[in-house]
Each structure stands twice: as C-alpha cells, then as structure tokens.
Scaffold this motif. Structure first.
Motif, PDB file in Angstrom:
ATOM      1  N   MET A 161       0.858  -1.197   0.000  1.00 40.49           N
ATOM      2  CA  MET A 161       0.000   0.000   0.000  1.00 40.49           C
ATOM      3  C   MET A 161       0.886   1.236   0.000  1.00 40.49           C
ATOM      4  O   MET A 161       1.913   1.258   0.684  1.00 40.49           O
ATOM      5  CB  MET A 161      -0.893   0.004   1.244  1.00 40.49           C
ATOM      6  N   THR A 177       0.560   5.221   0.891  1.00 40.75           N
ATOM      7  CA  THR A 177      -0.397   6.139   1.507  1.00 40.75           C
ATOM      8  C   THR A 177       0.324   7.381   2.039  1.00 40.75           C
ATOM      9  O   THR A 177       1.517   7.572   1.794  1.00 40.75           O
ATOM     10  CB  THR A 177      -1.215   5.417   2.604  1.00 40.75           C
ATOM     11  N   LYS A 223      -3.190   9.791   6.392  1.00 37.28           N
ATOM     12  CA  LYS A 223      -3.997   8.563   6.496  1.00 37.28           C
ATOM     13  C   LYS A 223      -3.439   7.631   7.577  1.00 37.28           C
ATOM     14  O   LYS A 223      -4.188   6.956   8.277  1.00 37.28           O
ATOM     15  CB  LYS A 223      -4.005   7.810   5.154  1.00 37.28           C
ATOM     16  N   LEU A 224      -2.105   7.586   7.694  1.00 35.02           N
ATOM     17  CA  LEU A 224      -1.487   6.684   8.675  1.00 35.02           C
ATOM     18  C   LEU A 224      -1.858   7.079  10.104  1.00 35.02           C
ATOM     19  O   LEU A 224      -1.824   6.251  11.009  1.00 35.02           O
ATOM     20  CB  LEU A 224       0.036   6.670   8.501  1.00 35.02           C
ATOM     21  N   PRO A 272      -2.652   0.409   8.610  1.00 34.18           N
ATOM     22  CA  PRO A 272      -3.874  -0.067   7.952  1.00 34.18           C
ATOM     23  C   PRO A 272      -4.119  -1.560   8.171  1.00 34.18           C
ATOM     24  O   PRO A 272      -3.207  -2.376   8.007  1.00 34.18           O
ATOM     25  CB  PRO A 272      -3.603   0.230   6.470  1.00 34.18           C
ATOM     26  N   GLN A 282      -2.902  -5.024   6.092  1.00 33.69           N
ATOM     27  CA  GLN A 282      -1.731  -4.732   5.244  1.00 33.69           C
ATOM     28  C   GLN A 282      -0.469  -5.353   5.836  1.00 33.69           C
ATOM     29  O   GLN A 282      -0.368  -5.574   7.040  1.00 33.69           O
ATOM     30  CB  GLN A 282      -1.537  -3.219   5.086  1.00 33.69           C
ATOM     31  N   VAL A 337       3.575  -1.092   3.949  1.00 30.21           N
ATOM     32  CA  VAL A 337       2.921   0.196   3.679  1.00 30.21           C
ATOM     33  C   VAL A 337       3.992   1.274   3.504  1.00 30.21           C
ATOM     34  O   VAL A 337       4.812   1.494   4.390  1.00 30.21           O
ATOM     35  CB  VAL A 337       1.972   0.582   4.848  1.00 30.21           C
TER      36      VAL A 337
END
Ligand SMILES: C[S@@+](CC[C@H](N)C(=O)[O-])C[C@H]1O[C@@H](n2cnc3c(N)ncnc32)[C@H](O)[C@@H]1O
Length: 254
Positions: free
Chosen positions: A163, A165, A169-170, A175, A178, A181
C-alpha cells in the motif's frame, strides 16, 4: 495545437533522468519551472541543474509562480480543489501567453507524475476550461523506487500487496490487513505516533541528494531516534522530504 510534455525527472538525483526524459526535454521549445518559494529553493535548483546538464539546444525557461494553499482544516478536498483551480488558471494564462500554436512546453515533475502529484489533474482542468492541448507523460523514478533501491529491499513480500499512503492517512493507525505500507507526505512524524508493535521501518530523507539519510530497524527501537534526526536535519536545511516503508515483522514469508 499547443503540446505539453509532462516529464518525470526522478526524485533527487539528476542521474535518475531516463533517456526518454532527456529526449523529451530536448523536444521542448519552452520549459516551465515552478517556483514554490524559498522553502523549496533546493528543489528548484535541482530542476535548473537538470536543464543545464541535459538540454542541448536553445530553449526558453519560464518561471511559474505557485499560489499558496489555504490551511487544510476539516475540508481537505475542498481546499485542494480550490488550490488546483487557481493553479490551473495560472497555467491557462501561461500556456496562452508563452506557448505558440504547434510548440512544445515541458513541465518537469518531481519523481513520477503518476504518484502524489497534481500536474496531470491540473492539465486536465486547463483542457476542461477550453484550451486545446495535446499532452504526453514521460514516467520517472519515484521516491518509492529510490527508497527501496537505497535500502536494497523488495517492496512486497512474495505474493503480497504493497500500500502507498500518506502520513495523514497513517494517523488512523497501521492499515488493517496490510503487510507493507509506504508512507509519503508525512510532515508530522506519524511513524512515532502509531503503535510500533511488530513493525520494522525503512526510512529515507533527501534520497538521491548529497544530504541523503537512511535508517532501518524495528520501529519500537528507532521511532524516537528517527524523529530526532529528522527534526535536526529539517532545522539544518530549512526543509525536508522523507519517505518510509513500514512492514510487519510477523509475516516473514519472502
Ligand atoms: C508531492 S509528493 C511527490 C512524489 C513524487 N511524484 C514521486 O514520484 O516521488 C512529495 C513526497 O514524496 C516523497 N519524496 C519525494 N522525493 C523524495 C526524496 N528525494 N527523498 C525522500 N522523500 C521524497 C516525500 O514523501 C514527499 O513528501
């Protein structure tokens, strides 16, 4: 018709310019260079160095002022949309004034144009506003690839997804579901504010530049140290760009 070349220039090292990018640069009649103010002066210098090194024919350089973005607040999308609208209006004016029919203009995009960059969306907006444009996209080495190469790691484990990101968002936590990331655009050191439990971090700042910093290991051991190194580097240089991969230690399958 006016033509645009949207060229990925790599993420910090001029040696990351591809042969395709160099050829595209040499097709341009006008190169548009964004000027994002003093904080990003180092990035502007890299773009200028790339032009000086790779352009082999006469070509006009035009500096493009970038409007300030309002603070994001709660309406992040609305603020970004409004900001893009103002940038598109700038570009519309600039393309009409500086680019003759049939000429090629080049936009130099940091890393790869497809990854966390608004240039393609803004060009779409200029076209939607009525200006006839043809455009080509030339891919570049992104900071994600630069990070993986400098740490000498594969981004994914065997058969597993990756992923990509943002720090924003973290902030909600690692997430769910997952394994690997990649986090970009994190001005808040979010890695130091999530539960580090079973995570490793592969962190890189100023990748591809003489100021590059790399650190890797268990997040629980390194979060504080990376935060301190990051803060000091930012103080010293006046700006920072960093990116990291977080990976679960438990899923050691590949
Ligand atoms: C606006 S995005 C642009 C990404 C770019 N299009 C790419 O392909 O890498 C900026 C973010 O990319 C990452 N980044 C770009 N260049 C970097 C570099 N040389 N070293 C570390 N991170 C970098 C950082 O996470 C930064 O916040």
């Amino acid at each position: 018709m006016r033509k645009l070349l949207i060229i990925g220039i790599g993420a910090g090292d001029p040696d990351q310019m591809t042969v395709q990018a160099i050829k595209a640069l040499n097709r341009a009649d006008v190169v548009f260079l964004p000027d994002k103010g003093e904080e990003k002066a180092a990035l502007r210098h890299l773009r200028e160095a790339i032009c000086a090194r790779f352009i082999e024919k006469p070509c006009r350089m035009v500096t493009v002022g970038t409007p300030e973005r309002a603070p994001a607040g709660t309406d992040y999308r609305g603020v970004v949309d409004d900001w893009h609208g103002r940038i598109a209006a700038n570009y519309d004016r600039l393309f009409r004034d500086e680019l003759a029919e049939g000429q090629y203009g080049a936009l130099l995009v940091w890393g790869d144009p497809a990854l966390y960059d608004s240039t393609l969306r803004i060009v779409e907006r200029v076209r939607a506003g009525g200006l006839a444009l043809e455009w080509e996209v030339i891919p570049g080495i992104s900071s994600v690839q630069a990070l993986a190469a400098r740490h000498r790691i594969a981004l994914n484990r065997i058969g597993e997804p990756v992923m990509i990101t943002t720090g924003r968002k973290l902030a909600a936590g690692f997430p769910a579901g997952q394994d690997s990331v990649v986090v970009m655009l994190d001005g808040e050191q979010t890695f130091a504010r999530i539960a580090p439990d079973d995570l490793d971090i592969y962190w890189g700042a100023y990748l591809g530049t003489p100021d590059e910093i790399l650190m890797a290991g268990p997040l629980a051991d390194l979060a504080g140290e990376i935060a301190a190194v990051r803060a000091e580097a930012r103080r010293k240089h006046g700006w920072i760009m960093d990116i990291y991969l977080l990976r679960r230690q438990a899923a050691r399958s590949g």
